[in-house]
Scaffold this motif. Structure first.
Motif, mmCIF file in Angstrom:
data_model
loop_
_atom_site.group_PDB
_atom_site.id
_atom_site.type_symbol
_atom_site.label_atom_id
_atom_site.label_comp_id
_atom_site.label_asym_id
_atom_site.label_seq_id
_atom_site.Cartn_x
_atom_site.Cartn_y
_atom_site.Cartn_z
ATOM 1 N N ASP A 47 0.862 -1.173 0.000
ATOM 2 C CA ASP A 47 0.000 0.000 0.000
ATOM 3 C C ASP A 47 0.903 1.230 0.000
ATOM 4 N N VAL A 48 0.922 1.928 -1.132
ATOM 5 C CA VAL A 48 1.848 3.048 -1.276
ATOM 6 C C VAL A 48 1.561 4.139 -0.253
ATOM 7 N N ARG A 49 0.304 4.276 0.149
ATOM 8 C CA ARG A 49 -0.046 5.264 1.174
ATOM 9 C C ARG A 49 0.630 4.942 2.490
ATOM 10 N N GLY A 50 0.560 3.681 2.872
ATOM 11 C CA GLY A 50 1.167 3.263 4.120
ATOM 12 C C GLY A 50 2.672 3.399 4.111
ATOM 13 N N LEU A 51 3.293 3.060 2.980
ATOM 14 C CA LEU A 51 4.745 3.161 2.880
ATOM 15 C C LEU A 51 5.205 4.615 2.952
ATOM 16 N N LYS A 52 4.469 5.493 2.274
ATOM 17 C CA LYS A 52 4.835 6.912 2.309
ATOM 18 C C LYS A 52 4.592 7.517 3.689
ATOM 19 N N LEU A 53 3.561 7.057 4.373
ATOM 20 C CA LEU A 53 3.303 7.532 5.731
ATOM 21 C C LEU A 53 4.432 7.102 6.665
ATOM 22 N N MET A 54 4.912 5.886 6.514
ATOM 23 C CA MET A 54 6.050 5.418 7.314
ATOM 24 C C MET A 54 7.267 6.308 7.071
ATOM 25 N N THR A 55 7.528 6.624 5.822
ATOM 26 C CA THR A 55 8.705 7.430 5.482
ATOM 27 C C THR A 55 8.550 8.857 5.977
ATOM 28 N N ARG A 56 7.345 9.404 5.886
ATOM 29 C CA ARG A 56 7.114 10.756 6.405
ATOM 30 C C ARG A 56 7.358 10.793 7.911
ATOM 31 N N SER A 57 6.920 9.770 8.603
ATOM 32 C CA SER A 57 7.135 9.690 10.052
ATOM 33 C C SER A 57 8.620 9.563 10.367
ATOM 34 N N SER A 107 3.984 10.594 15.173
ATOM 35 C CA SER A 107 4.048 11.150 13.811
ATOM 36 C C SER A 107 3.156 10.355 12.868
ATOM 37 N N TYR A 108 3.143 9.035 13.037
ATOM 38 C CA TYR A 108 2.304 8.179 12.196
ATOM 39 C C TYR A 108 0.833 8.559 12.336
ATOM 40 N N VAL A 109 0.412 8.817 13.554
ATOM 41 C CA VAL A 109 -0.971 9.229 13.795
ATOM 42 C C VAL A 109 -1.205 10.652 13.283
ATOM 43 N N PHE A 110 -0.245 11.542 13.539
ATOM 44 C CA PHE A 110 -0.390 12.952 13.179
ATOM 45 C C PHE A 110 -0.525 13.142 11.667
ATOM 46 N N PHE A 111 0.234 12.364 10.887
ATOM 47 C CA PHE A 111 0.229 12.534 9.432
ATOM 48 C C PHE A 111 -0.743 11.595 8.728
ATOM 49 N N TRP A 112 -1.482 10.795 9.473
ATOM 50 C CA TRP A 112 -2.367 9.798 8.879
ATOM 51 C C TRP A 112 -3.291 10.393 7.819
ATOM 52 N N ASN A 113 -3.967 11.478 8.127
ATOM 53 C CA ASN A 113 -4.954 12.053 7.211
ATOM 54 C C ASN A 113 -4.340 12.612 5.932
ATOM 55 N N ASP A 114 -3.034 12.872 5.948
ATOM 56 C CA ASP A 114 -2.376 13.353 4.733
ATOM 57 C C ASP A 114 -2.275 12.259 3.676
ATOM 58 N N THR A 117 -6.697 9.751 3.076
ATOM 59 C CA THR A 117 -7.689 10.838 3.074
ATOM 60 C C THR A 117 -9.121 10.319 3.172
ATOM 61 N N GLN A 118 -9.347 9.087 2.739
ATOM 62 C CA GLN A 118 -10.703 8.549 2.732
ATOM 63 C C GLN A 118 -10.911 7.478 3.800
ATOM 64 N N LYS A 119 -9.919 7.293 4.658
ATOM 65 C CA LYS A 119 -10.022 6.232 5.651
ATOM 66 C C LYS A 119 -9.730 6.782 7.036
ATOM 67 N N LYS A 120 -10.713 6.707 7.913
ATOM 68 C CA LYS A 120 -10.551 7.190 9.279
ATOM 69 C C LYS A 120 -9.677 6.226 10.082
ATOM 70 N N LEU A 121 -8.813 6.783 10.901
ATOM 71 C CA LEU A 121 -7.995 5.969 11.791
ATOM 72 C C LEU A 121 -8.892 5.392 12.879
ATOM 73 N N LEU A 122 -8.999 4.074 12.920
ATOM 74 C CA LEU A 122 -9.961 3.412 13.803
ATOM 75 C C LEU A 122 -9.445 3.258 15.228
ATOM 76 N N TYR A 123 -8.148 3.092 15.366
ATOM 77 C CA TYR A 123 -7.554 3.006 16.696
ATOM 78 C C TYR A 123 -6.072 3.354 16.600
ATOM 79 N N ALA A 124 -5.483 3.654 17.729
ATOM 80 C CA ALA A 124 -4.096 4.124 17.745
ATOM 81 C C ALA A 124 -3.133 2.961 17.513
ATOM 82 N N PRO A 125 -2.255 3.073 16.501
ATOM 83 C CA PRO A 125 -1.235 2.052 16.288
ATOM 84 C C PRO A 125 -0.093 2.224 17.288
ATOM 85 N N SER A 126 0.697 1.191 17.456
ATOM 86 C CA SER A 126 1.857 1.296 18.339
ATOM 87 C C SER A 126 3.055 0.608 17.689
#
Length: 276
Positions: A47-57, A107-114, A117-126
């Protein structure tokens, strides 16, 4: 601060300082991320979104901790390498490990919506973390090579597995049974013969992971160089990468110009400002 009779409890605290003259590697890894990715409907196998979110964090962590000279990540993990002579927090291992993992998680949570965009964070990852010391440059290079080799092994399997499931109509257990005991060459053959997929043409970000490095770069119409955190998707096992980026292993003390108030991170052609 006034002393009290209870202050003696501080003597129970133990400081675990990292050995001098060693590379300090902090690796964060997602906790129960298989479940997390399913709950949030990640695309398989990547999932390119997830990979880019990891890198942004990860870039945010590098921005905060300027003694990190290189970082490498794939899937739900990232490794951060602190320079050998860092004196950050007096080299207290538990301090470095806890701060890196907590900043990465937030950071992963903070940048999630970036990115989702169409998927709400359902619970906090760790993310859990571990800290490892490597005394020589060769040891560190072998560690980085190990992590990149792991990317290839896992991604080839996952690409083949999810092709059998999503395109071949097999169940998860049937796909697992089909791939059990197969060699890399056989997986490549399955991908090409059954699905017309040439694995070598898959994006390098999927096959080789993401390496983050710092570069002082000069831009057109500007007199001064600016510090940029650059993602690199190529091979870091061969000598070429290290010969072209000699500052990674040679940076015993960070140059003063690295400690700026403003750092930029480039995500493809998109510039993202950090450390405002």
């Amino acid at each position: 601060m006034a002393k009290s009779k209870f202050e003696y409890v501080r003597t129970f605290e133990k400081e675990d300082r990292c050995l001098q003259n060693c590379w300090i590697v902090v690796r964060v890894d997602g906790k129960a991320f298989h479940k997390f990715s399913e709950m949030h409907e990640f695309e398989k196998p990547n999932d390119v979104r997830g990979l880019k979110l990891m890198t942004r964090s990860a870039a945010n962590v590098m921005c905060e901790f300027r003694d990190i000279v290189i970082a490498f990540g794939h899937s739900d993990e990232y490794s951060f390498v602190f320079r050998k002579d860092t004196s950050l927090f007096n080299r207290r291992g538990e301090k470095l490990m806890s701060l890196v993992s907590s900043l990465f998680s937030s950071s992963y949570v903070f940048f999630w919506n970036d990115y989702f965009t169409q998927k709400k964070l359902l619970y906090a990852p760790s993310f859990d973390a571990r800290i490892v010391l490597y005394p020589t440059d060769d040891n560190l290079r072998d560690y980085m090579s190990w992590r990149q080799a792991d990317v290839h092994v896992n991604n080839l399997y996952n690409t083949c597995f999810w092709s059998l499931v999503n395109k071949g109509g097999l169940t998860n257990s049937e796909a697992e049974k089909t791939l059990r005991g197969t060699l890399a060459s056989q997986k490549n053959e399955i991908l090409f013969q059954e699905f017309k997929i040439n694995y070598n043409n898959e994006p390098e970000m999927y096959r080789k992971g993401t390496t983050l490095i710092r570069k002082l770069m000069k831009f057109p119409n500007e007199n001064e160089s600016r510090l940029v955190i650059c993602p690199y998707y190529g091979d870091i096992i061969k000598n070429k990468f290290w010969e072209e980026n000699t500052e990674i292993l040679s940076m015993k003390s960070a140059p003063t110009e690295l400690y700026t108030e403003h750092i930029e991170f480039y995500e493809g052609k998109n510039k993202i400002s950090l450390c405002k």
